[in-house]
Design an enzyme around this catalytic site. Structure first.
Site, PDB file in Angstrom:
ATOM      1  N   THR A  26       0.833  -1.192   0.000  1.00 38.64           N
ATOM      2  CA  THR A  26       0.000   0.000   0.000  1.00 38.64           C
ATOM      3  C   THR A  26       0.867   1.239   0.000  1.00 38.64           C
ATOM      4  O   THR A  26       1.965   1.213   0.556  1.00 38.64           O
ATOM      5  CB  THR A  26      -0.816  -0.041   1.308  1.00 38.64           C
ATOM      6  OG1 THR A  26      -1.648  -1.188   1.246  1.00 38.64           O
ATOM      7  CG2 THR A  26      -1.626   1.202   1.534  1.00 38.64           C
ATOM      8  N   VAL A  49     -11.692  -6.720   2.446  1.00 37.05           N
ATOM      9  CA  VAL A  49     -11.178  -5.382   2.727  1.00 37.05           C
ATOM     10  C   VAL A  49     -10.101  -5.519   3.795  1.00 37.05           C
ATOM     11  O   VAL A  49     -10.295  -6.215   4.790  1.00 37.05           O
ATOM     12  CB  VAL A  49     -12.319  -4.455   3.213  1.00 37.05           C
ATOM     13  CG1 VAL A  49     -11.762  -3.132   3.709  1.00 37.05           C
ATOM     14  CG2 VAL A  49     -13.324  -4.216   2.087  1.00 37.05           C
ATOM     15  N   GLY A  50      -8.982  -4.861   3.575  1.00 43.20           N
ATOM     16  CA  GLY A  50      -7.892  -4.920   4.549  1.00 43.20           C
ATOM     17  C   GLY A  50      -7.925  -3.739   5.503  1.00 43.20           C
ATOM     18  O   GLY A  50      -8.969  -3.122   5.741  1.00 43.20           O
ATOM     19  N   ASP A  51      -6.764  -3.437   6.032  1.00 42.76           N
ATOM     20  CA  ASP A  51      -6.650  -2.346   6.996  1.00 42.76           C
ATOM     21  C   ASP A  51      -6.659  -0.958   6.342  1.00 42.76           C
ATOM     22  O   ASP A  51      -7.020   0.038   6.978  1.00 42.76           O
ATOM     23  CB  ASP A  51      -5.334  -2.481   7.775  1.00 42.76           C
ATOM     24  CG  ASP A  51      -4.129  -2.414   6.835  1.00 42.76           C
ATOM     25  OD1 ASP A  51      -4.153  -3.083   5.776  1.00 42.76           O
ATOM     26  OD2 ASP A  51      -3.175  -1.683   7.137  1.00 42.76           O
ATOM     27  N   GLY A 101       1.235  -3.958   4.633  1.00 43.80           N
ATOM     28  CA  GLY A 101       1.420  -5.372   4.917  1.00 43.80           C
ATOM     29  C   GLY A 101       0.072  -6.044   5.102  1.00 43.80           C
ATOM     30  O   GLY A 101      -0.961  -5.476   4.745  1.00 43.80           O
ATOM     31  N   GLY A 134      -3.164  -6.845   6.070  1.00 40.35           N
ATOM     32  CA  GLY A 134      -4.065  -5.948   6.771  1.00 40.35           C
ATOM     33  C   GLY A 134      -4.833  -6.575   7.909  1.00 40.35           C
ATOM     34  O   GLY A 134      -5.176  -5.895   8.889  1.00 40.35           O
TER      35      GLY A 134
HETATM   36  N1  ASP Z   1      -2.409  -3.456   3.913  1.00 42.53           N
HETATM   37  C1  ASP Z   1      -2.852  -3.860   2.597  1.00 42.53           C
HETATM   38  C2  ASP Z   1      -4.024  -4.779   2.728  1.00 42.53           C
HETATM   39  O1  ASP Z   1      -4.040  -5.603   3.613  1.00 42.53           O
HETATM   40  C3  ASP Z   1      -1.804  -4.480   1.786  1.00 42.53           C
HETATM   41  C4  ASP Z   1      -0.397  -3.946   1.934  1.00 42.53           C
HETATM   42  O2  ASP Z   1      -0.185  -2.868   2.386  1.00 42.53           O
HETATM   43  O3  ASP Z   1       0.570  -4.623   1.601  1.00 42.53           O
HETATM   44  O4  ASP Z   1      -4.905  -4.716   1.915  1.00 42.53           O
END
Ligand code: ASP
Length: 347
Positions: free
Chosen positions: A206, A235-237, A258, A260
């Site tokens: 991200t 949906v992630g973080d 990372g 999420g």
């Molecule tokens: N945090 C993002 C998600 O989980 C992915 C990422 O940042 O690598 O969707």
């Protein structure tokens, strides 16, 4: 990098937080006090994004405008397959985007699982400014975007479609540990390598960006296509205020990248800001958040990457991650940009 002679150095800074020189401060216009502007953002591609943010900050512009302009760069870049246009699709072949934005007044807006709009961060800003809500998702987010003049576009590039079709052959549903810097360190910060496909892929990354403007105010933005080949609707973080991004203008701002799910479990970015409120340096706060994740899920933590990035009210910044490979871009002037390696837990 072609025409601009930017001073760029890769540094293993980490332990110490950094304070900044060289930028004239201007008088406060809102709740902050005069500061030297600074912008930090996740990953190597943050360098190019920070330049767009600096175009705003360097002229005395507002941090909110800077972070929106900054993250537009990876959102529009088809070579960046983890953010915006050209992002890897979900396992059904649909590109669904997540983004959120937060300003110095505690205003925030977010969209999640939104299709067809190249700049989800700007839709998130519209949610913040034009609705009584914080978050719109899926079809509702798309409908709102179209009503507000955003263009409907196909976001799936041939390259990302090809990668998805390759992935479908095995359809393994697990995150691949990202190892960005180890592979091309020293080859230039814009050398985002689109050829690293599944099996050896950047399957997530991200852009989280936080900035302090000359008026002493903080804002942040976070935008992503999420985990590559995720379940439709996952949906992630990144669009979750408190998880992928948090700003408290009294204290500081933080963002995450990372896997999420693990960031959400510890409400990561809010945690980092609250730790800074207790007196932790940005790096120490990020480290403590990473340690919480390790403590909750030690086995899982070995297999995934997570990085936190924080900036405090004084313009000090720091990061910490689970594994080697996380870097962040720091910009304090048109010719002052640095790529900094995050310290990590698993040696
Ligand atoms: N945090 C993002 C998600 O989980 C992915 C990422 O940042 O690598 O969707």
């Amino acid at each position: 990098m072609k025409s601009r002679r930017n001073f760029l150095k890769t540094a293993a800074l980490g332990a110490a937080t950094l304070s900044l020189d060289g930028i004239p401060a201007v008088a406060s216009s809102r709740s902050g006090s005069a500061r030297k502007p600074i912008v930090v953002s996740t990953w190597d591609f943050g360098i190019a994004a920070n330049r767009a943010a600096w175009d705003v900050l360097g002229k005395g512009g507002r941090a909110l405008d800077a972070v929106e302009a900054g993250v537009h760069v990876p959102e529009a870049d088809p070579k960046n397959q983890t953010v915006g246009y050209g992002g890897f699709p979900d396992r059904d072949g649909r590109v669904t985007l997540d983004a959120c934005i937060m300003d110095e007044l505690g205003n925030c807006g977010s969209v999640a699982a939104m299709e067809h709009i190249k700049h989800p961060i700007s839709v998130a800003r519209k949610v913040m400014e034009k609705t009584p809500h914080v978050m719109l998702v899926g079809d509702g987010a798309l409908q709102f975007a179209l009503e507000n003049g955003f263009q409907k576009e196909n976001l799936l590039t041939p390259e990302s479609e090809k990668a998805w079709k390759e992935w479908l052959k095995k359809a393994e549903y697990k995150p691949v540990l990202n190892i960005e810097n180890q592979s091309y360190e020293g080859k230039g910060t814009t050398a985002f390598n689109p050829l690293r496909l599944p099996g050896n892929a950047w399957n997530h990354d991200t852009i989280g960006m936080v900035a302090l403007d000359a008026a002493g105010n903080l804002s942040g933005a976070c935008t992503t296509s999420g985990m590559a080949f995720k379940m439709h609707g996952r949906v992630g973080d990144s669009p979750i205020i408190g998880a992928g991004l948090y700003v408290d203008n009294e204290v500081g701002a933080a963002t995450a990248t990372g896997v999420g799910e693990e960031v959400i479990r510890v409400v990561g970015s809010f945690l980092v800001v609250e730790l800074m409120r207790q007196g932790y340096s940005p790096e120490a706060a990020c480290k403590e958040a990473v340690l919480r994740i390790v403590k909750k899920k030690p086995a899982k933590a070995k297999e995934i990457q997570i990085g936190f990035l924080a900036l405090n009210k004084k313009g000090e910044h720091g990061a910490y991650c689970l594994h080697p490979g996380f870097s962040y871009a720091c910009t304090t002037g048109a010719n002052e940009e640095t790529l900094i390696k995050g310290k990590y837990y698993f040696q």
